[in-house]
Design a protein around this motif. Structure first.
Motif, PDB file in Angstrom:
ATOM      1  N   ASP A   1       0.831  -1.212   0.000  1.00  0.00           N
ATOM      2  CA  ASP A   1       0.000   0.000   0.000  1.00  0.00           C
ATOM      3  C   ASP A   1       0.861   1.255   0.000  1.00  0.00           C
ATOM      4  O   ASP A   1       0.466   2.295  -0.544  1.00  0.00           O
ATOM      5  N   THR A   2       2.043   1.163   0.634  1.00  0.00           N
ATOM      6  CA  THR A   2       2.926   2.332   0.722  1.00  0.00           C
ATOM      7  C   THR A   2       3.999   2.328  -0.359  1.00  0.00           C
ATOM      8  O   THR A   2       4.546   3.381  -0.682  1.00  0.00           O
ATOM      9  N   ALA A   3       4.327   1.152  -0.896  1.00  0.00           N
ATOM     10  CA  ALA A   3       5.407   1.050  -1.883  1.00  0.00           C
ATOM     11  C   ALA A   3       5.005   0.059  -2.976  1.00  0.00           C
ATOM     12  O   ALA A   3       5.297  -1.139  -2.860  1.00  0.00           O
ATOM     13  N   PRO A   4       4.349   0.518  -4.021  1.00  0.00           N
ATOM     14  CA  PRO A   4       3.913  -0.397  -5.088  1.00  0.00           C
ATOM     15  C   PRO A   4       5.055  -1.139  -5.762  1.00  0.00           C
ATOM     16  O   PRO A   4       4.852  -2.182  -6.374  1.00  0.00           O
ATOM     17  N   GLU A   5       6.292  -0.589  -5.666  1.00  0.00           N
ATOM     18  CA  GLU A   5       7.463  -1.255  -6.226  1.00  0.00           C
ATOM     19  C   GLU A   5       8.452  -1.546  -5.099  1.00  0.00           C
ATOM     20  O   GLU A   5       8.853  -0.634  -4.366  1.00  0.00           O
ATOM     21  N   LEU A   6       8.860  -2.797  -4.977  1.00  0.00           N
ATOM     22  CA  LEU A   6       9.817  -3.183  -3.948  1.00  0.00           C
ATOM     23  C   LEU A   6      11.241  -2.979  -4.459  1.00  0.00           C
ATOM     24  O   LEU A   6      11.474  -2.891  -5.671  1.00  0.00           O
ATOM     25  N   PRO A   7      12.219  -2.915  -3.554  1.00  0.00           N
ATOM     26  CA  PRO A   7      13.608  -2.635  -3.966  1.00  0.00           C
ATOM     27  C   PRO A   7      14.109  -3.615  -5.023  1.00  0.00           C
ATOM     28  O   PRO A   7      13.832  -4.823  -4.967  1.00  0.00           O
ATOM     29  N   SER A   8      14.874  -3.105  -5.958  1.00  0.00           N
ATOM     30  CA  SER A   8      15.357  -3.928  -7.081  1.00  0.00           C
ATOM     31  C   SER A   8      16.406  -4.945  -6.641  1.00  0.00           C
ATOM     32  O   SER A   8      16.704  -5.891  -7.382  1.00  0.00           O
ATOM     33  N   THR A   9      16.992  -4.754  -5.447  1.00  0.00           N
ATOM     34  CA  THR A   9      18.015  -5.693  -4.969  1.00  0.00           C
ATOM     35  C   THR A   9      17.419  -7.026  -4.515  1.00  0.00           C
ATOM     36  O   THR A   9      18.138  -8.017  -4.379  1.00  0.00           O
ATOM     37  N   LEU A  10      16.119  -7.057  -4.257  1.00  0.00           N
ATOM     38  CA  LEU A  10      15.495  -8.269  -3.727  1.00  0.00           C
ATOM     39  C   LEU A  10      15.580  -9.426  -4.719  1.00  0.00           C
ATOM     40  O   LEU A  10      15.293  -9.267  -5.917  1.00  0.00           O
TER      41      LEU A  10
END
Length: 509
Positions: free
Chosen positions: A278-287
C-alpha cells in the motif's frame, strides 16, 4: 551438528564479516557475535546454570536477545518462550508447566511488573504483566534472574546483568552438545487449565534451518531483512548478513531500510506485505526472494507481490511443531488457482519431510525437523496437523481444516481448545468460535458466538483475558438465541454459524 556449533564455526571462518545490522543501524561482526555468545555461555555456567535448565525468555528481538538466547543454548540450557503479555493467569499456567529455574527479561519488564507508575502505564496500554521479580516454582530453589538493559527499580537484587556477562571471559566451548537434547520450548495455545508448548531439540531446529537454506540459497553478500529468529539464524549460519528492522517498524520504514541496506531477501506475513505494498507499489530492485509465511497467502496479495518485484515470491507452509514443510512459488500457486483446481497449492514436501494422509484426509507429517513433542506429554514421531489435504503428482494441496483451525497473524487458533472454558463462564449456555476470512489479507476475524443473556459480551470482554490465551480473544462477540445445528446428531453446524455471523446477526459487541 547443532545450530549453535554451525554458527560458531561460521563466525570463526569470517570474523571480520558483518553478521547483523540492528534496528538503529549499529553493526555486529561475526567475530564479536561469537565472542559474546561464548562469554554469556561461560558466565551462565559459572553462575550455576545446569544442562537442561529452563530459562524463561522475555526479551524482545534485538542483537542482545540473539546473543542471550544463543548463549543459553550453548550452555546446555533451554530457552522457554512464554509471552508475559499473555496475562498473569496464562503466564502462571505456563510457568507451572515449564518449571524454569531462570528468568531472563528486559529491565523495563521487571519495572513494569513492580513499580507503581510504570505498572500503571503498562496497564493503560493493555499489558497486565506478571510480577517477574517474584516468580517462584513450588518445591524448587529460588529462581535466578538475568536482566537486559540498565538496572531499573524493580529488577531483583542479585540479578545478573547481560552487559556484564557479555564483557566476561569467552573460552572455547567443548565438543558439540547432545543433538537430541531440548533447546527451545515455544508456547502456542491453550487455556489456563491446559497450556500447550512445543519442545524442539538441537537436531530438529538444525534440520529446519537447513531446509530453509537449501530452498532459498544464502551466502556471503546476501542481506536478509527480517525480525524472525528462525530466518535470521540460517542467515548467520550461511555467512550472510541479517538486517533486523526496529520493533513496531511502520511499513514505509520497513521498505526504506530494505533499500538502504540493499536487502536480497525479505520475510513478511501476508497481511504485513499488503500494508507494505500500500505504501510502496514497487519493492527494492536488490530483492531476490520474498518469503511469505505464518498464514495462507491469498491470490490477491500474490498478484500484487509479483507485480511489485522481479524477486521470486515464495509461500511457506509450516507449523510450530514442524517447520518448514513445503514451499511454493507465487507463480505455481496462481497457476493452480487460475486452472480452477480445488484447494490451496502448498508445493512439494521439502527433502526429508514425510507426508501421509489419514483415512479422513488429515495430513500427517514426520521428518528430522519435527519437534520432540509437547511439554509434559509423550514424544511423538508423527504430527496430526488438523489440515485436510491431497497429493497431486507429489505436491501437497490443502483442502480444508479438520479441526476448524483459524489463523490470526502468526497464531493458529483451535476453537476446541477454548470453547469449553468459555462455556463454563457464568451466564454462558453455549459457546462456539468461528472465523470470517478477510478476502485480501488471509487473516480471519475471530467471532465468538454465545447463547445466554444480552449482557454477556461486556462481561466476557472483561473476564476472558484471565481465562484463555490472549491471542485467542475474539474480535467480536455475538449473542444468538441458539447455535445452528444439523443432522440426526444435532451437531454444531459451523458453516451455517459462519454465514450468520458474517451477516452480523445477533446482539454484537
Amino acid at each position: 551438528m547443532t545450530l549453535v556449533r554451525q554458527l560458531l564455526d561460521q563466525a570463526a571462518r569470517t570474523p571480520d564479516g558483518i553478521a547483523l545490522v540492528s534496528g538503529d543501524g549499529s553493526l555486529l561482526t561475526y567475530g564479536e557475535l561469537r565472542r559474546r555468545v561464548l562469554a554469556v555461555r561461560h558466565g551462565l555456567l559459572s553462575e550455576g546454570l545446569r544442562t537442561g535448565d529452563g530459562v524463561l525468555f522475555s526479551v524482545r528481538p534485538s542483537p542482545e536477545s540473539l546473543v542471550l538466547a544463543l548463549g543459553v543454548v550453548a550452555a546446555g540450557g533451554v530457552v522457554v518462550f512464554a509471552d508475559p503479555g499473555a496475562g498473569p493467569e496464562m503466564f502462571t499456567a505456563r510457568l507451572r508447566l515449564a518449571r524454569p529455574r531462570w528468568s531472563a527479561a528486559e529491565s523495563i519488564l521487571y519495572a513494569g511488573s513492580r513499580v507503581g507508575l510504570v505498572r500503571a502505564y503498562a496497564r493503560r496500554r493493555g499489558l497486565l504483566l506478571p510480577n517477574l521479580a517474584e516468580l517462584q516454582i513450588p518445591g524448587e530453589p529460588p529462581m535466578r534472574h538475568i536482566h537486559a538493559g540498565r538496572r531499573l527499580p524493580g529488577v531483583p537484587r542479585g540479578s545478573l546483568s547481560l552487559a556484564d556477562l557479555v564483557r566476561g571471559d569467552a573460552p572455547e566451548p567443548p565438543e558439540d552438545t547432545d543433538p537430541d537434547a531440548p533447546a527451545a520450548v515455544i508456547f502456542t495455545s491453550g487455556t489456563t487449565a491446559d497450556p500447550r508448548a512445543v519442545v524442539h531439540s538441537h537436531a530438529s531446529l538444525a534440520a529446519a534451518l537447513g531446509l530453509f537454506r537449501d530452498r532459498m540459497p544464502l551466502g556471503p553478500g546476501d542481506v536478509v531483512h527480517t525480525d524472525q529468529l528462525l530466518l535470521g539464524l540460517p542467515t548467520l549460519i550461511s555467512g550472510a548478513r541479517w538486517s533486523m528492522p526496529p520493533l513496531f517498524c511502520p511499513p514505509a520504514d520497513f521498505v526504506r531500510l530494505m533499500r538502504e541496506r540493499a536487502a536480497t531477501h525479505a520475510f513478511c506475513v501476508p497481511v504485513h506485505l499488503a500494508e507494505i505494498l500500500d505504501t510502496a507499489p514497487e519493492l527494492p530492485s536488490t530483492l531476490q526472494y520474498v518469503l511469505l509465511g505464518a498464514a495462507p497467502a491469498p491470490a490477491g496479495i500474490l498478484k500484487r507481490a509479483v507485480k511489485a518485484t522481479s524477486a521470486e515470491v515464495l509461500s511457506v507452509y509450516a507449523m510450530t511443531e514442524i517447520l518448514p514443510v513445503a514451499i511454493a512459488s507465487a507463480e505455481e500457486k496462481l497457476a493452480h488457482t487460475v486452472s480452477g483446481a480445488e484447494g490451496d497449492l502448498l508445493g512439494a514436501p521439502l527433502p526429508g519431510v514425510g507426508t501421509r494422509l489419514a483415512d479422513d484426509g488429515e495430513l500427517l507429517l514426520s521428518g528430522p525437523n519435527l519437534c520432540r513433542g509437547y511439554l509434559g506429554a509423550e514424544p511423538f514421531d508423527e504430527l496430526p496437523t488438523g489440515d485436510l489435504a491431497r497429493l497431486d503428482e507429489g505436491r501437497l494441496i490443502l483442502m480444508g481444516r479438520n479441526k476448524d483451525m483459524l489463523i490470526r497473524g502468526k497464531f493458529n487458533l483451535y476453537p476446541g481448545l477454548y470453547e469449553p472454558s468459555i462455556a463454563a463462564q457464568p451466564g454462558v449456555e453455549e459457546a462456539a468460535i468461528v472465523g470470517v476470512p478477510h478476502p485480501e489479507t488471509g487473516d480471519e476475524e475471530v467471532v465468538l458466538a454465545v447463547t445466554g443473556p444480552a449482557g454477556l459480551p461486556a462481561r466476557l470482554r472483561r473476564d476472558l483475558p484471565s481465562v484463555i490465551d490472549h491471542d485467542a480473544l475474539p474480535d467480536r462477540i455475538v449473542v444468538l438465541d441458539e447455535l445452528p445445528r444439523s443432522g440426526r446428531t444435532r451437531k454444531l453446524d459451523r458453516d451455517l454459524l459462519r454465514e450468520r455471523v458474517a451477516r452480523r446477526e445477533g446482539t454484537a459487541r
